[in-house]
Write a protein that holds these residues in place. Sequence first.
Motif, PDB file in Angstrom:
ATOM      1  N   UNK A 200       0.820  -1.224  -0.029  1.00  0.00           N
ATOM      2  CA  UNK A 200      -0.255   0.069  -0.145  1.00  0.00           C
ATOM      3  C   UNK A 200       0.366   1.391  -0.270  1.00  0.00           C
ATOM      4  N   UNK A 201       0.336   2.353  -0.453  1.00  0.00           N
ATOM      5  CA  UNK A 201       1.462   3.293  -0.710  1.00  0.00           C
ATOM      6  C   UNK A 201       1.261   4.234   0.884  1.00  0.00           C
ATOM      7  N   UNK A 202       2.512   5.063   1.516  1.00  0.00           N
ATOM      8  CA  UNK A 202       2.464   5.511   2.348  1.00  0.00           C
ATOM      9  C   UNK A 202       0.892   6.927   2.132  1.00  0.00           C
ATOM     10  N   UNK A 203       0.147   5.878   3.530  1.00  0.00           N
ATOM     11  CA  UNK A 203      -1.131   7.528   3.512  1.00  0.00           C
ATOM     12  C   UNK A 203      -2.205   6.371   3.805  1.00  0.00           C
ATOM     13  N   UNK A 204      -2.465   5.098   2.819  1.00  0.00           N
ATOM     14  CA  UNK A 204      -3.521   4.741   2.780  1.00  0.00           C
ATOM     15  C   UNK A 204      -3.640   2.862   3.605  1.00  0.00           C
ATOM     16  N   UNK A 205      -4.165   2.808   4.197  1.00  0.00           N
ATOM     17  CA  UNK A 205      -5.574   1.966   5.049  1.00  0.00           C
ATOM     18  C   UNK A 205      -4.958   0.253   4.355  1.00  0.00           C
ATOM     19  N   UNK A 206      -3.990  -0.587   5.135  1.00  0.00           N
ATOM     20  CA  UNK A 206      -4.266  -1.695   4.007  1.00  0.00           C
ATOM     21  C   UNK A 206      -5.281  -2.746   3.919  1.00  0.00           C
ATOM     22  N   UNK A 207      -5.159  -3.603   2.694  1.00  0.00           N
ATOM     23  CA  UNK A 207      -6.804  -4.362   3.002  1.00  0.00           C
ATOM     24  C   UNK A 207      -6.902  -5.597   3.706  1.00  0.00           C
ATOM     25  N   UNK A 208      -5.184  -5.678   4.602  1.00  0.00           N
ATOM     26  CA  UNK A 208      -5.519  -6.584   5.804  1.00  0.00           C
ATOM     27  C   UNK A 208      -6.439  -5.968   6.868  1.00  0.00           C
ATOM     28  N   UNK A 209      -7.441  -7.771   6.972  1.00  0.00           N
ATOM     29  CA  UNK A 209      -8.701  -6.978   7.456  1.00  0.00           C
ATOM     30  C   UNK A 209      -8.977  -6.783   9.260  1.00  0.00           C
ATOM     31  N   UNK A 210      -7.861  -7.354   9.961  1.00  0.00           N
ATOM     32  CA  UNK A 210      -7.175  -6.548  11.170  1.00  0.00           C
ATOM     33  C   UNK A 210      -6.850  -4.978  11.127  1.00  0.00           C
ATOM     34  N   UNK A 211      -6.042  -4.778  10.594  1.00  0.00           N
ATOM     35  CA  UNK A 211      -5.191  -3.705   9.684  1.00  0.00           C
ATOM     36  C   UNK A 211      -6.638  -2.677   9.516  1.00  0.00           C
ATOM     37  N   UNK A 212      -7.467  -2.836   8.518  1.00  0.00           N
ATOM     38  CA  UNK A 212      -8.317  -2.297   7.924  1.00  0.00           C
ATOM     39  C   UNK A 212      -9.172  -1.737   9.378  1.00  0.00           C
ATOM     40  N   UNK A 213     -10.403  -2.523   9.487  1.00  0.00           N
ATOM     41  CA  UNK A 213     -10.975  -2.269  10.903  1.00  0.00           C
ATOM     42  C   UNK A 213     -10.598  -1.863  11.921  1.00  0.00           C
ATOM     43  N   UNK A 214      -9.593  -2.187  12.085  1.00  0.00           N
ATOM     44  CA  UNK A 214      -8.750  -0.793  13.851  1.00  0.00           C
ATOM     45  C   UNK A 214      -8.988   0.515  13.135  1.00  0.00           C
ATOM     46  N   UNK A 215      -8.476   0.716  11.926  1.00  0.00           N
ATOM     47  CA  UNK A 215      -8.594   2.821  11.403  1.00  0.00           C
ATOM     48  C   UNK A 215      -9.520   2.419  11.207  1.00  0.00           C
ATOM     49  N   UNK A 216     -10.454   1.686  10.316  1.00  0.00           N
ATOM     50  CA  UNK A 216     -12.086   2.312   9.454  1.00  0.00           C
ATOM     51  C   UNK A 216     -12.105   2.880  11.636  1.00  0.00           C
ATOM     52  N   UNK A 217     -12.497   2.124  12.749  1.00  0.00           N
ATOM     53  CA  UNK A 217     -12.824   2.392  13.852  1.00  0.00           C
ATOM     54  C   UNK A 217     -12.461   3.463  14.504  1.00  0.00           C
ATOM     55  N   UNK A 218     -10.768   3.448  14.242  1.00  0.00           N
ATOM     56  CA  UNK A 218     -10.822   4.862  15.156  1.00  0.00           C
ATOM     57  C   UNK A 218     -10.892   5.845  14.378  1.00  0.00           C
TER      58      UNK A 218
END
Length: 236
Positions: A200-218
């Motif tokens: 993923x490019x800098x500043x973009x959210x990873x599609x790896x589900x645990x990271x994606x969930x954590x970031x979007x919940x934040x």
Amino acid sequence: MSTNATLKTTLKELAALAEPGMRAVNQRHGDDHGVNLTALRALAKRLKIQHELALQLWATGDSAARLLSTLVCRPGVFSADELDAMVREVGSPKLLGWFVTNVAKASRHAEQLRETWKDEDDLVGRAGWSLTTERVVKKPEGLDLPALLDQIEREMKQAPEHKQWAMNHCLAEIGIHHQAHRARAIGIGERLAVLIDYPVSPGCTSPYAPAWIAEMVRRREGPPEQGTPRKADART
């Protein structure tokens, strides 16, 4: 002007919008057209809704013509059998995305098709899981979320690429939007490790589900109020 004459004119306009450099870029992502999509949307806006023309555009088999078809058709007119036949003719992820977003989701048969398609392979399966994700986010009432998690846990690791991507998206959205199932969604993502190394490019959210969930919940919950203890992470 007859629809036949309009078809010829429209195909000529589409051909004029093709750019060789864009075709080369699209082909690297599995798409077989070189039309500037902004210009294609402008053409659709000018044409407005013309269902007969949309049918003719789809019948050409040309990807750019079919993309345009999804923008000028009347989704509510199609039968479930017609939509099922159409999705099985789709050969690229871009066209599938437009077909699902512009036609299948707007159809009165969306729920029936969702249940049929999600157990099939690759692009058709991706269509079914895209419709499932739409329900997870916008209309979860009546969905058996534990059963969906069971199926994702059982099948996602071995699923074909395009279907796997859509299943992973559904897993993330369950974790993001349904707190009661968040810990399990994160656990499944961690065990299966699907897309864990996806670049993923800098500043973009990873599609790896645990990271994606954590970031979007934040993002959804925002920073804690002053004096309120910050949660260790999105899993609590």
